[in-house]
Design a protein around this motif. Structure first.
Motif, short mmCIF file in Angstrom:
data_model
loop_
_atom_site.label_atom_id
_atom_site.label_comp_id
_atom_site.label_asym_id
_atom_site.label_seq_id
_atom_site.Cartn_x
_atom_site.Cartn_y
_atom_site.Cartn_z
N ARG A 51 -10.85 -2.83 -1.00
CA ARG A 51 -9.63 -3.24 -0.30
C ARG A 51 -8.92 -1.97 0.13
O ARG A 51 -8.59 -1.13 -0.72
N HIS A 52 -8.66 -1.81 1.42
CA HIS A 52 -8.16 -0.55 1.97
C HIS A 52 -6.91 -0.84 2.81
O HIS A 52 -6.96 -1.62 3.77
N PHE A 53 -5.78 -0.25 2.42
CA PHE A 53 -4.52 -0.43 3.12
C PHE A 53 -3.98 0.94 3.52
O PHE A 53 -3.87 1.83 2.67
N VAL A 54 -3.61 1.12 4.79
CA VAL A 54 -2.93 2.34 5.24
C VAL A 54 -1.78 1.96 6.16
O VAL A 54 -1.78 0.90 6.78
N ASP A 55 -0.80 2.85 6.24
CA ASP A 55 0.35 2.63 7.10
C ASP A 55 0.90 3.99 7.50
O ASP A 55 1.01 4.89 6.66
N HIS A 56 1.26 4.15 8.78
CA HIS A 56 1.83 5.43 9.23
C HIS A 56 3.32 5.53 8.90
O HIS A 56 3.91 6.59 9.05
N GLN A 57 3.92 4.44 8.43
CA GLN A 57 5.32 4.48 8.01
C GLN A 57 5.44 5.11 6.61
O GLN A 57 4.48 5.12 5.84
N ALA A 58 6.63 5.62 6.30
CA ALA A 58 6.87 6.18 4.97
C ALA A 58 6.67 5.09 3.91
O ALA A 58 7.06 3.93 4.11
N ALA A 59 6.08 5.46 2.78
CA ALA A 59 5.78 4.48 1.73
C ALA A 59 7.03 3.79 1.22
O ALA A 59 7.00 2.61 0.86
N VAL A 60 8.15 4.52 1.17
CA VAL A 60 9.38 3.95 0.61
C VAL A 60 9.91 2.81 1.48
O VAL A 60 10.64 1.94 1.00
N ALA A 61 9.54 2.80 2.78
CA ALA A 61 10.06 1.78 3.70
C ALA A 61 8.97 0.85 4.23
O ALA A 61 9.26 -0.06 5.00
N SER A 62 7.73 1.05 3.82
CA SER A 62 6.62 0.29 4.38
C SER A 62 6.54 -1.11 3.81
O SER A 62 6.50 -1.30 2.59
N PRO A 63 6.47 -2.14 4.66
CA PRO A 63 6.28 -3.50 4.14
C PRO A 63 4.92 -3.67 3.49
O PRO A 63 4.74 -4.53 2.63
N VAL A 64 3.93 -2.86 3.88
CA VAL A 64 2.62 -2.94 3.24
C VAL A 64 2.71 -2.41 1.81
O VAL A 64 2.10 -2.96 0.88
N ALA A 65 3.48 -1.34 1.61
CA ALA A 65 3.69 -0.82 0.25
C ALA A 65 4.42 -1.85 -0.61
O ALA A 65 4.12 -2.00 -1.79
N ALA A 66 5.38 -2.57 0.00
CA ALA A 66 6.09 -3.62 -0.75
C ALA A 66 5.12 -4.71 -1.19
O ALA A 66 5.23 -5.26 -2.29
N LEU A 67 4.13 -5.01 -0.35
CA LEU A 67 3.11 -6.00 -0.71
C LEU A 67 2.31 -5.54 -1.93
O LEU A 67 2.08 -6.33 -2.86
N ILE A 68 1.92 -4.27 -1.95
CA ILE A 68 1.12 -3.75 -3.08
C ILE A 68 1.92 -3.83 -4.38
O ILE A 68 1.37 -4.14 -5.44
N LYS A 69 3.22 -3.57 -4.31
CA LYS A 69 4.06 -3.65 -5.52
C LYS A 69 4.14 -5.08 -6.06
O LYS A 69 4.29 -5.28 -7.26
N ARG A 70 4.05 -6.06 -5.16
CA ARG A 70 4.19 -7.46 -5.58
C ARG A 70 2.85 -8.09 -5.95
O ARG A 70 2.82 -9.10 -6.66
N TYR A 71 1.77 -7.52 -5.47
CA TYR A 71 0.46 -8.15 -5.61
C TYR A 71 -0.41 -7.30 -6.54
O TYR A 71 -0.97 -6.31 -6.12
N PRO A 72 -0.50 -7.68 -7.80
CA PRO A 72 -1.21 -6.84 -8.78
C PRO A 72 -2.73 -6.92 -8.65
O PRO A 72 -3.41 -7.57 -9.43
#
Length: 253
Positions: free
Chosen positions: A41-62
């Protein structure tokens, strides 16, 4: 992260992501890769991690995995763009390989004449393609035993690190290689587990309530993530191999 059983990375990633634009200046993108069996499973985003909605998903989805590689980017070479975000993924010997690099390689333009070519324009992706190209050239179509692979990688990363800073992580899912040029630290979490406190956010977790006595997790980072655990520093130029949550002795030494 390298573990002996599938483990989620929510706690460590929470503190790690804060360094992507909040407690540190690494705000030029981020990414994470989880091995699951033969897949990634590979997730990347060019936005800063602190503001990325994809990063928020990883925090919620263990998501649980035995090997995880995550990266927050501070651009030194290559524009801020999705194709320049680590970790990078390629196939070799019928397995996915995942790679992330912290550092800056000067005048590093190896001849890439095989199947491994960069999509973006970073020194990091060039280094990854070069590593896989050289491994394929040395060992052909079949993966070598782990000690031979480790010895080959030790030689190759020394040559790359001669061009600058080359802190890197590399894994094909069963093992995790980590090379230090300047700063890398690791901690092994195992029984008896303790309560750990993040250094980048006011969050604690009691691992004894979330684990079994058989669980073991190694976390490798550029800078320690917690304030109350004993992190071990790598020596500059050191390549370590982690399997099942433990650093392995170098059988070629």
């Amino acid at each position: 992260m390298n573990c002996n059983v599938p483990t989620d990375i929510v706690f460590s990633f929470t503190g790690f992501a804060m360094r992507g634009g909040h407690t540190d200046t690494h705000h030029d993108g981020w990414g994470i890769a989880f091995f699951e069996g033969a897949g990634v499973r590979h997730f990347v985003d060019h936005q800063a991690a602190v503001a990325s909605p994809v990063a928020a998903l990883i925090k919620r989805y263990p998501i649980k995995s035995k090997n995880v590689i995550a990266h927050i980017r501070k651009a030194t070479q290559g524009r801020v763009a999705l194709e320049n975000c680590h970790p990078f993924v390629r196939e070799l010997w019928g397995r996915y390989w995942v790679f992330a690099h912290n550092g800056d390689l000067k005048d590093f333009h190896p001849e890439l004449d095989g199947i491994y070519r960069p999509v973006g324009c970073t020194d990091s992706e060039r280094a990854f393609c070069y590593l896989l190209q050289q491994l394929r050239a040395r060992f052909g179509a079949t993966a070598p035993p782990l000690p031979r692979l480790r010895a080959a990688l030790a030689e190759l990363v020394r040559g790359i690190a001669a061009h600058g800073t080359f802190n890197m992580l590399l894994s094909s899912g069963g093992e995790l290689f980590a090379h230090c040029s300047t700063n890398l630290f690791y901690v092994v979490r195992q029984h008896p587990f303790v309560t750990a406190k993040l250094s980048d956010e006011d969050v604690t977790v009691d691992f004894s309530t979330l684990t079994t006595p058989q669980d073991r997790v190694a976390v490798i980072v550029t800078q320690p993530l917690t304030t109350n655990e004993s992190w071990t520093a790598f020596a500059p130029g050191e390549l370590k191999l982690f399997v099942d949550g433990l650093p392995q002795e170098d059988e070629s030494a």
